[in-house]
Design a protein around this motif. Structure first.
Motif, PDB file in Angstrom:
ATOM      1  N   PRO A   1      10.700  22.302  67.655  1.00 24.27           N
ATOM      2  CA  PRO A   1      11.833  21.978  68.360  1.00 24.27           C
ATOM      3  C   PRO A   1      12.808  20.798  67.823  1.00 24.27           C
ATOM      4  CG  PRO A   1       9.807  20.764  69.211  1.00 24.27           C
ATOM      5  CD  PRO A   1       9.403  21.620  68.026  1.00 24.27           C
ATOM      6  N   GLN A   2      13.942  21.305  67.620  1.00 27.26           N
ATOM      7  CA  GLN A   2      15.138  20.247  67.105  1.00 27.26           C
ATOM      8  C   GLN A   2      15.009  19.079  67.783  1.00 27.26           C
ATOM      9  OE1 GLN A   2      18.727  22.020  66.653  1.00 27.26           O
ATOM     10  NE2 GLN A   2      17.859  24.020  65.058  1.00 27.26           N
ATOM     11  N   ASP A   3      14.857  18.699  68.826  1.00 27.84           N
ATOM     12  CA  ASP A   3      14.854  17.589  69.449  1.00 27.84           C
ATOM     13  C   ASP A   3      13.724  16.410  68.991  1.00 27.84           C
ATOM     14  OD1 ASP A   3      13.020  19.076  70.746  1.00 27.84           O
ATOM     15  OD2 ASP A   3      13.499  17.893  72.555  1.00 27.84           O
ATOM     16  N   VAL A   4      12.700  17.044  68.773  1.00 30.12           N
ATOM     17  CA  VAL A   4      11.541  16.311  68.123  1.00 30.12           C
ATOM     18  C   VAL A   4      11.602  15.901  66.883  1.00 30.12           C
ATOM     19  CG1 VAL A   4       8.934  16.164  67.786  1.00 30.12           C
ATOM     20  CG2 VAL A   4       9.984  17.247  69.786  1.00 30.12           C
ATOM     21  N   ALA A   5      12.247  16.788  65.904  1.00 36.76           N
ATOM     22  CA  ALA A   5      12.346  16.845  64.423  1.00 36.76           C
ATOM     23  C   ALA A   5      13.382  16.059  64.165  1.00 36.76           C
ATOM     24  CB  ALA A   5      12.567  18.210  63.855  1.00 36.76           C
ATOM     25  N   ARG A   6      14.615  15.837  65.218  1.00 36.01           N
ATOM     26  CA  ARG A   6      15.535  14.878  64.951  1.00 36.01           C
ATOM     27  C   ARG A   6      15.085  13.310  65.382  1.00 36.01           C
ATOM     28  NH1 ARG A   6      20.059  16.886  62.616  1.00 36.01           N
ATOM     29  NH2 ARG A   6      20.200  19.086  62.567  1.00 36.01           N
ATOM     30  N   ALA A   7      14.504  13.412  66.684  1.00 35.18           N
ATOM     31  CA  ALA A   7      14.381  12.091  67.089  1.00 35.18           C
ATOM     32  C   ALA A   7      13.463  11.222  66.360  1.00 35.18           C
ATOM     33  CB  ALA A   7      14.048  12.285  68.623  1.00 35.18           C
ATOM     34  N   HIS A   8      12.424  12.058  65.733  1.00 31.86           N
ATOM     35  CA  HIS A   8      11.357  11.293  64.937  1.00 31.86           C
ATOM     36  C   HIS A   8      11.394  11.882  63.410  1.00 31.86           C
ATOM     37  CE1 HIS A   8       9.909  11.581  68.909  1.00 31.86           C
ATOM     38  NE2 HIS A   8       9.342  10.434  68.880  1.00 31.86           N
ATOM     39  N   TRP A   9      12.156  11.437  62.710  1.00 33.56           N
ATOM     40  CA  TRP A   9      12.846  10.191  62.642  1.00 33.56           C
ATOM     41  C   TRP A   9      14.337   9.808  62.014  1.00 33.56           C
ATOM     42  CZ3 TRP A   9       9.146   7.756  65.422  1.00 33.56           C
ATOM     43  CH2 TRP A   9       7.938   8.390  65.240  1.00 33.56           C
ATOM     44  N   SER A  10      15.061  11.246  62.066  1.00 27.81           N
ATOM     45  CA  SER A  10      16.266  11.288  61.556  1.00 27.81           C
ATOM     46  C   SER A  10      17.301  10.218  62.269  1.00 27.81           C
ATOM     47  CB  SER A  10      16.655  12.462  61.397  1.00 27.81           C
ATOM     48  OG  SER A  10      16.921  13.124  62.670  1.00 27.81           O
ATOM     49  N   SER A  11      17.187  10.398  63.688  1.00 24.07           N
ATOM     50  CA  SER A  11      18.046   9.485  64.575  1.00 24.07           C
ATOM     51  C   SER A  11      17.641   7.943  64.512  1.00 24.07           C
ATOM     52  CB  SER A  11      17.690  10.069  66.205  1.00 24.07           C
ATOM     53  OG  SER A  11      18.250  11.427  66.222  1.00 24.07           O
ATOM     54  N   THR A  12      16.421   7.921  64.190  1.00 23.47           N
ATOM     55  CA  THR A  12      15.858   6.366  64.000  1.00 23.47           C
ATOM     56  C   THR A  12      16.838   5.734  62.898  1.00 23.47           C
ATOM     57  OG1 THR A  12      13.642   6.670  65.140  1.00 23.47           O
ATOM     58  CG2 THR A  12      14.020   4.874  63.649  1.00 23.47           C
ATOM     59  N   HIS A  13      16.743   6.415  61.712  1.00 26.42           N
ATOM     60  CA  HIS A  13      17.476   6.014  60.687  1.00 26.42           C
ATOM     61  C   HIS A  13      19.143   5.808  60.873  1.00 26.42           C
ATOM     62  CE1 HIS A  13      13.982   6.932  58.702  1.00 26.42           C
ATOM     63  NE2 HIS A  13      14.166   8.219  58.239  1.00 26.42           N
ATOM     64  N   GLN A  14      19.606   6.680  61.504  1.00 24.08           N
ATOM     65  CA  GLN A  14      20.879   6.289  62.315  1.00 24.08           C
ATOM     66  C   GLN A  14      21.110   5.041  62.939  1.00 24.08           C
ATOM     67  OE1 GLN A  14      22.582   9.552  64.522  1.00 24.08           O
ATOM     68  NE2 GLN A  14      24.506   8.450  65.024  1.00 24.08           N
ATOM     69  N   ALA A  15      20.106   4.783  63.967  1.00 22.56           N
ATOM     70  CA  ALA A  15      20.021   3.778  64.722  1.00 22.56           C
ATOM     71  C   ALA A  15      19.864   2.564  63.909  1.00 22.56           C
ATOM     72  CB  ALA A  15      19.138   3.790  65.776  1.00 22.56           C
ATOM     73  N   ILE A  16      18.997   2.581  62.832  1.00 19.46           N
ATOM     74  CA  ILE A  16      18.770   1.329  61.951  1.00 19.46           C
ATOM     75  C   ILE A  16      20.117   1.047  61.397  1.00 19.46           C
ATOM     76  CG2 ILE A  16      17.931   0.603  59.751  1.00 19.46           C
ATOM     77  CD1 ILE A  16      15.496   2.463  60.503  1.00 19.46           C
ATOM     78  N   GLY A  17      20.818   2.051  61.022  1.00 15.67           N
ATOM     79  CA  GLY A  17      22.260   1.687  60.366  1.00 15.67           C
ATOM     80  C   GLY A  17      23.293   1.005  61.325  1.00 15.67           C
ATOM     81  N   VAL A  18      23.107   1.291  62.575  1.00 16.17           N
ATOM     82  CA  VAL A  18      23.957   0.871  63.783  1.00 16.17           C
ATOM     83  C   VAL A  18      23.437  -0.754  64.016  1.00 16.17           C
ATOM     84  CG1 VAL A  18      24.346   0.712  66.114  1.00 16.17           C
ATOM     85  CG2 VAL A  18      24.303   2.957  64.753  1.00 16.17           C
ATOM     86  N   VAL A  19      22.172  -0.819  64.033  1.00 15.14           N
ATOM     87  CA  VAL A  19      21.736  -2.318  64.219  1.00 15.14           C
ATOM     88  C   VAL A  19      22.060  -3.247  63.007  1.00 15.14           C
ATOM     89  CG1 VAL A  19      19.648  -3.611  64.521  1.00 15.14           C
ATOM     90  CG2 VAL A  19      20.023  -1.359  65.914  1.00 15.14           C
ATOM     91  N   ALA A  20      21.933  -2.746  61.841  1.00 15.37           N
ATOM     92  CA  ALA A  20      22.256  -3.414  60.643  1.00 15.37           C
ATOM     93  C   ALA A  20      23.819  -3.914  60.576  1.00 15.37           C
ATOM     94  CB  ALA A  20      21.879  -2.568  59.342  1.00 15.37           C
TER      95      ALA A  20
END
Length: 236
Positions: A178-197
């Motif tokens: 399922p795409q939502d699982v594959a993207r949430a763990h962990w590609s979306s996390t990398h995007q969020a890391i960039g936002v926080v940085a």
């Protein structure tokens, strides 16, 4: 003549050969779970944090084991990937583990898990990721099963090589389900890391550490922290 008897690794290779491209990780998860007689399986690519991508988890417990390791930055999968050798966490209900945060969190949140076995997914001298197995029994895999696990990991690497090239050469995430699982763990996390940085003027390493600390403090998963970060509107 009787039916040809495949080894565990051959069975995995045959299943991969007949799988649809978008269903490959799921097919591999299900087949590995069956041939090794374990209670759950997960695969991760690029397992050295912070660059990590979940490919598939056979059930919610396997997924949560991955989340815990990514959040506390330790555990069998991270050791297997960083050292290139299998890593075993057994007796988890008694917290007998070289990974104190991982062991304590699993004992508290996943009391049904008795042992975790992680195998590096290696190609020549390069580690591409890890294969995680768990059993409800504290000593679920004997020496013969561990050897079969290593052979199965090699078969998984061969099956995933085209997807590895797609991820790196085409700079696009494979269309797995399922795409939502594959993207949430962990590609979306990398995007969020960039936002926080960017938001706090810190390095990506510090941003990931901040998100991990918040997950650990609140008892949330890193995926939940990620979702909160990406929902928050940017500062004006």
């Amino acid at each position: 003549m009787g039916a040809r008897r495949f080894s565990a690794a051959q069975t995995v290779s045959e299943a991969a050969r007949h799988a649809r491209a978008d269903d490959l990780p799921r097919t591999l998860c299900d087949t590995v779970c069956e041939v090794l007689a374990v209670d759950g399986v997960a695969f991760s690519l690029l397992t050295d944090t912070p660059s990590r991508q979940l490919l598939c988890a056979s059930n919610n417990t396997a997924l949560r084991l991955e989340e815990i390791q990514f959040t506390v930055a330790e555990g069998p999968c991270i050791t297997a990937a960083s050292q290139g050798v299998p890593a075993v966490g057994s007796g988890l209900r008694q917290r007998v583990t070289p990974w104190p945060f991982f062991g304590a969190t699993v004992a508290e949140q996943l009391p049904e898990v008795g042992a975790v076995y992680a195998f590096p997914l290696r190609l020549a001298d390069q580690t591409l990721g890890s294969m995680e197995l768990f059993t409800r029994a504290s000593d679920g895999l004997d020496a013969s099963s561990m050897r079969a696990g290593a052979q199965v990991a090699d078969a998984v690497v061969t099956a995933l090589l085209p997807a590895h090239r797609e991820l790196f050469d085409d700079f696009a995430y494979p269309r797995w389900k399922p795409q939502d699982v594959a993207r949430a763990h962990w590609s979306s996390t990398h995007q969020a890391i960039g936002v926080v940085a960017a938001r706090f003027g810190m390095s990506v390493e510090a941003a990931l550490a901040t998100m991990r600390a918040e997950a650990f403090r609140t008892g949330q998963t890193l995926a939940e922290i990620t979702s909160a970060v990406l929902r928050r509107p940017p500062r004006g």
